[in-house]
Design an enzyme around this catalytic site. Structure first.
Site, mmCIF file in Angstrom:
data_model
loop_
_atom_site.group_PDB
_atom_site.id
_atom_site.type_symbol
_atom_site.label_atom_id
_atom_site.label_comp_id
_atom_site.label_asym_id
_atom_site.label_seq_id
_atom_site.Cartn_x
_atom_site.Cartn_y
_atom_site.Cartn_z
ATOM 1 N N HIS A 18 -7.311 -11.748 -7.860
ATOM 2 C CA HIS A 18 -7.985 -11.412 -6.618
ATOM 3 C C HIS A 18 -9.424 -11.831 -6.831
ATOM 4 O O HIS A 18 -10.196 -11.129 -7.500
ATOM 5 C CB HIS A 18 -7.911 -9.910 -6.336
ATOM 6 C CG HIS A 18 -6.679 -9.511 -5.605
ATOM 7 N ND1 HIS A 18 -6.465 -8.240 -5.139
ATOM 8 C CD2 HIS A 18 -5.596 -10.241 -5.233
ATOM 9 C CE1 HIS A 18 -5.286 -8.196 -4.521
ATOM 10 N NE2 HIS A 18 -4.739 -9.400 -4.570
ATOM 11 N N TRP B 150 -0.884 -2.357 -5.486
ATOM 12 C CA TRP B 150 -2.131 -1.655 -5.823
ATOM 13 C C TRP B 150 -2.090 -0.285 -5.159
ATOM 14 O O TRP B 150 -1.743 -0.176 -3.988
ATOM 15 C CB TRP B 150 -3.367 -2.423 -5.322
ATOM 16 C CG TRP B 150 -4.587 -1.544 -5.421
ATOM 17 C CD1 TRP B 150 -5.219 -1.161 -6.565
ATOM 18 C CD2 TRP B 150 -5.254 -0.874 -4.347
ATOM 19 N NE1 TRP B 150 -6.244 -0.302 -6.270
ATOM 20 C CE2 TRP B 150 -6.293 -0.102 -4.928
ATOM 21 C CE3 TRP B 150 -5.081 -0.835 -2.962
ATOM 22 C CZ2 TRP B 150 -7.148 0.688 -4.147
ATOM 23 C CZ3 TRP B 150 -5.936 -0.047 -2.191
ATOM 24 C CH2 TRP B 150 -6.963 0.698 -2.782
ATOM 25 N N HIS C 214 -12.911 -5.217 -10.179
ATOM 26 C CA HIS C 214 -12.306 -4.002 -10.716
ATOM 27 C C HIS C 214 -12.599 -3.740 -12.178
ATOM 28 O O HIS C 214 -11.813 -3.094 -12.872
ATOM 29 C CB HIS C 214 -10.789 -4.049 -10.514
ATOM 30 C CG HIS C 214 -10.392 -3.917 -9.073
ATOM 31 N ND1 HIS C 214 -9.106 -3.730 -8.664
ATOM 32 C CD2 HIS C 214 -11.135 -3.920 -7.949
ATOM 33 C CE1 HIS C 214 -9.054 -3.644 -7.346
ATOM 34 N NE2 HIS C 214 -10.288 -3.764 -6.890
ATOM 35 N N ASP D 124 -17.679 -2.473 -6.398
ATOM 36 C CA ASP D 124 -16.542 -3.261 -5.917
ATOM 37 C C ASP D 124 -16.703 -3.497 -4.410
ATOM 38 O O ASP D 124 -15.917 -3.027 -3.602
ATOM 39 C CB ASP D 124 -15.256 -2.471 -6.219
ATOM 40 C CG ASP D 124 -14.008 -3.217 -5.790
ATOM 41 O OD1 ASP D 124 -14.033 -4.450 -5.769
ATOM 42 O OD2 ASP D 124 -13.006 -2.552 -5.466
ATOM 43 N N ASP E 13 -16.641 -6.224 -2.545
ATOM 44 C CA ASP E 13 -15.858 -7.256 -1.871
ATOM 45 C C ASP E 13 -16.689 -8.130 -0.945
ATOM 46 O O ASP E 13 -16.301 -8.394 0.196
ATOM 47 C CB ASP E 13 -14.655 -6.635 -1.142
ATOM 48 C CG ASP E 13 -13.616 -6.112 -2.120
ATOM 49 O OD1 ASP E 13 -13.019 -6.936 -2.822
ATOM 50 O OD2 ASP E 13 -13.421 -4.881 -2.204
ATOM 51 N N LYS F 9 -7.629 -1.069 -11.618
ATOM 52 C CA LYS F 9 -8.935 -0.838 -11.012
ATOM 53 C C LYS F 9 -9.735 0.114 -11.883
ATOM 54 O O LYS F 9 -9.158 0.934 -12.594
ATOM 55 C CB LYS F 9 -8.724 -0.250 -9.612
ATOM 56 C CG LYS F 9 -9.973 -0.184 -8.781
ATOM 57 C CD LYS F 9 -9.669 -0.013 -7.309
ATOM 58 C CE LYS F 9 -10.988 0.087 -6.548
ATOM 59 N NZ LYS F 9 -10.831 0.028 -5.126
ATOM 60 N N GLU G 70 -1.820 -4.231 -9.916
ATOM 61 C CA GLU G 70 -3.281 -4.421 -9.901
ATOM 62 C C GLU G 70 -4.026 -3.195 -10.406
ATOM 63 O O GLU G 70 -3.910 -2.104 -9.846
ATOM 64 C CB GLU G 70 -3.741 -4.756 -8.472
ATOM 65 C CG GLU G 70 -5.243 -5.003 -8.370
ATOM 66 C CD GLU G 70 -5.702 -5.341 -6.948
ATOM 67 O OE1 GLU G 70 -4.901 -5.227 -6.003
ATOM 68 O OE2 GLU G 70 -6.886 -5.715 -6.797
ATOM 69 N N ASP H 210 -8.467 -8.391 -10.485
ATOM 70 C CA ASP H 210 -9.424 -8.469 -9.372
ATOM 71 C C ASP H 210 -10.795 -8.374 -10.032
ATOM 72 O O ASP H 210 -11.083 -7.387 -10.716
ATOM 73 C CB ASP H 210 -9.164 -7.304 -8.412
ATOM 74 C CG ASP H 210 -10.127 -7.254 -7.233
ATOM 75 O OD1 ASP H 210 -11.337 -7.453 -7.444
ATOM 76 O OD2 ASP H 210 -9.677 -6.988 -6.096
ATOM 77 N N ASP I 79 -9.847 -11.679 -2.359
ATOM 78 C CA ASP I 79 -9.891 -10.294 -1.883
ATOM 79 C C ASP I 79 -11.322 -9.910 -1.542
ATOM 80 O O ASP I 79 -12.014 -9.315 -2.344
ATOM 81 C CB ASP I 79 -9.308 -9.353 -2.954
ATOM 82 C CG ASP I 79 -9.155 -7.941 -2.428
ATOM 83 O OD1 ASP I 79 -9.402 -7.726 -1.230
ATOM 84 O OD2 ASP I 79 -8.788 -7.040 -3.222
HETATM 85 C C1 RNT Z 1 -8.608 -2.489 -3.751
HETATM 86 C C2 RNT Z 1 -7.833 -3.656 -4.218
HETATM 87 C C3 RNT Z 1 -6.798 -4.157 -3.277
HETATM 88 C C4 RNT Z 1 -7.254 -4.184 -1.844
HETATM 89 C C5 RNT Z 1 -6.325 -4.921 -0.907
HETATM 90 C C6 RNT Z 1 -6.583 -4.575 0.510
HETATM 91 O O1 RNT Z 1 -9.701 -2.210 -4.527
HETATM 92 O O2 RNT Z 1 -8.690 -4.684 -4.576
HETATM 93 O O3 RNT Z 1 -6.339 -5.383 -3.688
HETATM 94 O O4 RNT Z 1 -8.527 -4.732 -1.711
HETATM 95 O O5 RNT Z 1 -5.048 -4.769 -1.298
HETATM 96 ZN ZN ZN Z 2 -7.809 -6.570 -5.099
#
Ligand code: RNT
Ligand code: ZN
Length: 419
Positions: free
Chosen positions: A287, A186, A263, A295, A297, A229, A227, A260, A327
């Site tokens: 993720h 990523w 994302h 986003d 998390d 986003k 990955e 993810d 994640d």
């Molecule tokens: C960032 C991505 C990525 C990170 C990690 C730390 O938006 O989701 O995966 O969160 O790699």
């Molecule tokens: Zn991620």
């Protein structure tokens, strides 16, 4: 207490059997649900390179709860505690910025297996697999906001070298541990405001990935994922590695796509994407996270989004084609508690998924009986799932119900509070 749990399970088993669901089989299937624990919830994505440095790359861990892990041995101790409170078998998902630099600092374009041997040894001792990630952020050479897509050849080459090193390390990890290491790539590259040369940036990224991925490694040792986003903080207008970009790249180059669920645009459903992607790529990486308005998390909870992801995987027997990672990074609450709640929530979603009479429900669907399908989906939500979950935890020798709370508090008082 355990007698009560067994009794409750026997009753639940009968209730599920009445709708054609085998609870023992659903529990047995949990063996195949191996969640990769992201190391970065222990320390707010700080890493061991420069733990006091600024997290960059458009991601943010908010909060300042005491007790964060300050070095690799604290991270390991915390993860051991977390795993002792989870049923089943996990993996570890490590970022390159968590190397062992006790014998001197090594930059990202020069890291090798030496900096990660201690992690491999620890995983071996725990009997778990290890996944890996190149770290393309929190580094002066990422300050421009561009890494693999940079038009500055020196910067671009530096990060290509980091990608190559990360893949070599992943290959060695998989070789030593005897289970393939998933290497996720990523990058934060993107633009705060309207860019002109989107195409030029994406062409640079393609060139860099092609160079970085040039060397082939055996699939038994390592597997690449990319990955995508939609946006990052400070890169709100355009992300070079968008979903369209990486899905195309993954299909063309036989890589995994990493989905993810933080994302995408908020009404997009990642659970819906799995069966689309798996028509065209061999495997995907997840993720699993909880985006709240952005986003963010947040810690994963048992919500409809996570349930759709788990149900889509279990319904279609995709457990051997989907690599499950988490994640999230919440620095505002007890970090060990955050892990345990988030991972158990994801595990619950998979167990619930296994408690669905899928074949019967497909029959309803194919017969156009959509009221009946809707009614079953609603009824399943209030079936005695907790009894099955507790029984599973009991079998696994981990705390049932909310009993992990006291364990987390104890660890907080005895260990975290002293940091
Ligand atoms: C960032 C991505 C990525 C990170 C990690 C730390 O938006 O989701 O995966 O969160 O790699
Ligand atoms: Zn991620």
């Amino acid at each position: 207490m355990s007698e009560l749990i067994k009794k409750a399970y026997e009753i639940a088993k009968e209730q599920y059997a009445a709708i054609g669901v085998d609870t023992d089989a659903a529990i047995a299937k949990m063996k195949d649900v191996n969640i990769s624990l992201h190391c970065w919830q222990t320390d707010d994505v700080s890493g061991t390179e420069n733990p006091d440095g600024q997290l960059s790359g458009g991601i943010q861990a908010t909060g300042n709860y005491p007790g964060k892990a300050r070095n690799a041995s604290e991270i390991m101790a915390d993860l051991e505690k977390v795993m002792s409170l989870l049923p089943g078998k996990q993996r570890l998902n490590l970022h390159a910025l968590y190397g062992d630099f006790s014998e001197g600092m090594v930059d990202r374009d020069a890291i090798g297996i030496k900096q990660f041997q201690a992690w491999i040894d620890w995983c071996k001792a725990q009997g778990i697999g290890l996944d890996f990630n190149g770290s393309f952020f929190s580094h002066p050479k990422a300050d421009s906001g561009f890494t693999l897509s940079s038009k500055d050849e020196k910067i671009r080459k530096f990060w290509v070298e980091h990608l190559k090193r990360s893949r070599e390390i992943a290959n060695e990890i998989g070789k030593q541990l005897g289970t393939p290491c998933v290497l996720n790539t990523w990058i934060p590259d993107g633009s705060k405001d309207t860019p002109i040369d989107r195409n030029g940036m994406r062409a640079q990224l393609t060139k860099s990935l092609d160079e970085g991925f040039e060397q082939e490694f055996p699939k038994e040792h390592m597997k690449d994922a990319v990955e995508s986003k939609v946006f990052g903080i400070g890169a709100e207008t355009m992300t070079v590695g968008s979903h369209d970009y990486y899905l195309g790249y993954a299909i063309k180059n036989n890589k995994m796509i990493c989905l993810d669920n933080g994302h995408f645009h908020p009404t997009e459903v990642v659970g819906d994407k799995i069966s689309s992607c798996l028509q065209f790529v061999d495997e995907v990486l997840l993720h699993v996270t909880r985006p709240v308005r952005w986003d963010s998390d947040h810690v994963v909870t048992l919500n409809e989004e996570v349930q759709t992801i788990a149900s889509e995987i279990v319904r279609n027997d995709f457990l051997d084609r989907v690599n499950i990672g988490l994640d999230f990074f919440d620095a505002s609450i007890n970090r060990i508690g955050a892990y345990v709640v988030g991972t158990r929530a994801a595990q619950k979603a998979f167990l619930i998924a296994g408690l669905e009479p899928t074949k019967e429900m497909i029959k309803l669907e194919e017969a156009g009986k959509n009221f009946e399908r809707l009614a079953m989906l609603e009824e399943l939500k209030t079936m005695p799932f907790a009894a099955v979950w507790d029984y599973y935890c009991l079998q696994e020798g981990v705390p049932t119900g909310s009993n992990y709370i006291a364990e987390v508090q104890k660890y907080e008082n005895e260990v975290l509070a002293k940091r």
